[in-house]
Design an enzyme around this catalytic site. Structure first.
Site, short mmCIF file in Angstrom:
data_model
loop_
_atom_site.label_atom_id
_atom_site.label_comp_id
_atom_site.label_asym_id
_atom_site.label_seq_id
_atom_site.Cartn_x
_atom_site.Cartn_y
_atom_site.Cartn_z
N GLY A 14 0.81 -1.10 -0.11
CA GLY A 14 -0.09 -0.04 -0.06
C GLY A 14 0.98 1.25 -0.11
O GLY A 14 0.53 2.34 0.42
N SER A 15 1.89 1.31 -0.61
CA SER A 15 2.93 2.47 -0.58
C SER A 15 2.21 3.71 -1.44
O SER A 15 2.22 4.82 -1.10
CB SER A 15 4.35 2.18 -1.07
OG SER A 15 4.48 1.94 -2.44
N ASN A 16 1.49 3.18 -2.49
CA ASN A 16 0.92 4.37 -3.13
C ASN A 16 -0.63 4.79 -2.31
O ASN A 16 -0.69 6.02 -2.28
CB ASN A 16 0.43 3.93 -4.78
CG ASN A 16 1.42 4.07 -5.60
OD1 ASN A 16 1.95 4.97 -6.01
ND2 ASN A 16 1.97 2.85 -5.92
N ARG A 92 -6.15 -7.64 -8.46
CA ARG A 92 -7.50 -8.59 -8.75
C ARG A 92 -8.00 -7.97 -9.78
O ARG A 92 -8.47 -6.74 -9.95
CB ARG A 92 -8.30 -8.71 -7.44
CG ARG A 92 -9.31 -9.93 -7.54
CD ARG A 92 -9.89 -10.34 -6.36
NE ARG A 92 -8.96 -10.79 -5.45
CZ ARG A 92 -8.67 -11.90 -5.45
NH1 ARG A 92 -9.19 -12.86 -6.07
NH2 ARG A 92 -7.68 -12.69 -4.34
N ASN A 108 -6.40 3.95 -12.16
CA ASN A 108 -5.53 2.75 -11.40
C ASN A 108 -4.01 3.21 -11.81
O ASN A 108 -3.98 3.94 -12.57
CB ASN A 108 -5.63 1.61 -12.46
CG ASN A 108 -4.58 0.39 -12.12
OD1 ASN A 108 -4.20 0.25 -10.86
ND2 ASN A 108 -4.15 -0.23 -12.98
N HIS A 110 -0.23 2.02 -13.05
CA HIS A 110 0.22 0.61 -13.60
C HIS A 110 1.85 1.16 -13.65
O HIS A 110 2.05 2.19 -14.25
CB HIS A 110 -0.52 0.44 -14.97
CG HIS A 110 0.17 -0.80 -15.76
ND1 HIS A 110 -0.28 -2.21 -15.05
CD2 HIS A 110 1.13 -0.88 -16.67
CE1 HIS A 110 0.73 -2.84 -15.95
NE2 HIS A 110 1.14 -2.23 -16.74
N SER A 137 2.05 4.93 -15.19
CA SER A 137 0.81 5.70 -15.98
C SER A 137 -0.46 5.55 -15.05
O SER A 137 -0.59 4.52 -14.05
CB SER A 137 0.47 4.97 -17.35
OG SER A 137 1.55 4.83 -18.05
N THR A 142 -11.17 0.57 -17.46
CA THR A 142 -12.38 0.15 -18.39
C THR A 142 -12.19 -1.58 -18.48
O THR A 142 -11.65 -2.07 -17.63
CB THR A 142 -12.29 0.66 -19.96
OG1 THR A 142 -11.09 0.13 -20.36
CG2 THR A 142 -12.09 1.99 -19.77
N LEU A 145 -8.30 -4.59 -19.86
CA LEU A 145 -6.94 -4.66 -18.80
C LEU A 145 -6.09 -3.80 -19.22
O LEU A 145 -5.44 -3.68 -20.24
CB LEU A 145 -6.28 -6.24 -18.99
CG LEU A 145 -5.04 -6.03 -18.00
CD1 LEU A 145 -5.46 -6.03 -16.44
CD2 LEU A 145 -4.15 -7.41 -18.25
N ASP A 146 -5.72 -2.79 -18.46
CA ASP A 146 -4.77 -1.53 -18.35
C ASP A 146 -5.06 -0.81 -19.68
O ASP A 146 -4.20 -0.22 -20.44
CB ASP A 146 -3.29 -2.09 -18.47
CG ASP A 146 -2.94 -2.82 -17.04
OD1 ASP A 146 -3.60 -2.41 -16.14
OD2 ASP A 146 -2.47 -4.04 -16.92
N GLU A 175 5.72 7.08 -9.07
CA GLU A 175 4.43 6.50 -8.76
C GLU A 175 3.94 7.31 -7.55
O GLU A 175 2.79 8.09 -7.63
CB GLU A 175 4.18 5.16 -8.42
CG GLU A 175 4.61 4.18 -9.62
CD GLU A 175 4.31 2.71 -9.49
OE1 GLU A 175 3.50 2.54 -8.48
OE2 GLU A 175 4.95 1.92 -9.85
C1 GAR Z 1 2.86 -0.61 -7.74
O1 GAR Z 1 4.24 -0.60 -8.19
C2 GAR Z 1 1.73 -0.59 -8.69
O2 GAR Z 1 2.04 0.19 -9.78
C3 GAR Z 1 1.68 -1.99 -9.22
O3 GAR Z 1 1.66 -2.82 -7.85
C4 GAR Z 1 2.67 -1.76 -7.16
C5 GAR Z 1 1.90 -1.78 -5.82
O4 GAR Z 1 2.75 -1.40 -4.66
N1 GAR Z 1 0.49 -2.34 -9.68
C6 GAR Z 1 0.34 -3.07 -10.85
O5 GAR Z 1 1.19 -3.90 -11.18
C7 GAR Z 1 -1.09 -3.50 -11.16
N2 GAR Z 1 -1.23 -4.00 -12.34
P1 GAR Z 1 2.04 -0.29 -3.47
O6 GAR Z 1 1.33 -1.62 -2.81
O7 GAR Z 1 3.26 -0.28 -2.62
O8 GAR Z 1 1.44 0.62 -3.98
#
Ligand code: GAR
Length: 189
Positions: A14-16, A92, A108, A110, A137, A142, A145-146, A175
């Site tokens: 969950g860093s984002n 998911r 999202n 990515h 990005s 939608t 996927l991505d 990010e």
């Molecule tokens: C992030 O790098 C995000 O871009 C990626 O998972 C990581 C989650 O890190 N997302 C995907 O690959 C989605 N297909 P986080 O839990 O520390 O935010």
């Protein structure tokens, strides 16, 4: 102007989500966090969210099936007053039905420069292809996927000797800068 209420969906550290939540503390931020929800009750990010007094919801789809799981998530988000959903490492796939219910209101992050490298192992594939730059990005979700409209991107150079791990770490820093900025613009639309 009233702040838009955002639900954040996570599956892991969950860093984002943390970057989004920290940015939301600014008085002039266009959004606030209504709830943090996860398909992984043991997600590390959920503990952080609880410690920071955010409303949380956790439910594993295991044993109940995707329709019941998504109905429960949908109910929790609506009860929390969510208007926008921000996926942040939510690993998911959302069903077409769920996406349709929240059409145009799910974003999202990515870890690639879309439309390149949809799906998984984005950094390994960028290195393997000999790309000079990688990045991340933020896009509208939608059914594809991505595949939705790209709202913002940040580039990161690929250095000689980079591995998927070293590159991922460098992209992650971007990010955390990109997502709060793009979500704030999106929420203010
Ligand atoms: C992030 O790098 C995000 O871009 C990626 O998972 C990581 C989650 O890190 N997302 C995907 O690959 C989605 N297909 P986080 O839990 O520390 O935010």
């Amino acid at each position: 102007m009233a702040k838009r209420k955002v639900a954040i969906l996570i599956s892991g550290r969950g860093s984002n989500m943390m970057a989004l939540a920290k940015a939301a503390q600014a008085a002039d931020c266009s959004y606030e966090i209504a709830i943090v929800a996860s398909d992984r009750p043991d997600a590390a990010g959920l503990a952080w969210a609880r410690e920071h007094n955010l409303v949380t919801f956790a439910l594993s789809p295991k044993g109940i099936g995707k329709p019941a799981y998504e109905a429960a998530i949908d109910g929790a988000l609506r009860e929390a007053g969510a208007e926008v959903i921000a996926l942040a490492g939510y690993m998911r796939l959302l069903s077409d039905e769920f996406v349709a219910k929240w059409r145009g209101r799910i974003v999202n992050i990515h870890p690639s420069l879309l439309p390149k490298y949809k799906g998984l192992d984005t950094h390994g594939r960028a290195i393997e292809a000999g790309d000079a730059v990688a990045g991340c990005s933020v896009h509208v979700v939608t059914e594809e996927l991505d595949g939705g409209e790209v709202l913002g991107q940040a580039e990161v150079p690929i250095e000689p000797g980079d591995t998927a791990e070293t590159l991922a770490a460098r992209v992650l820093v971007e990010e955390h800068r990109l997502y709060p900025r793009v979500l704030a613009d999106f929420a203010a639309r």
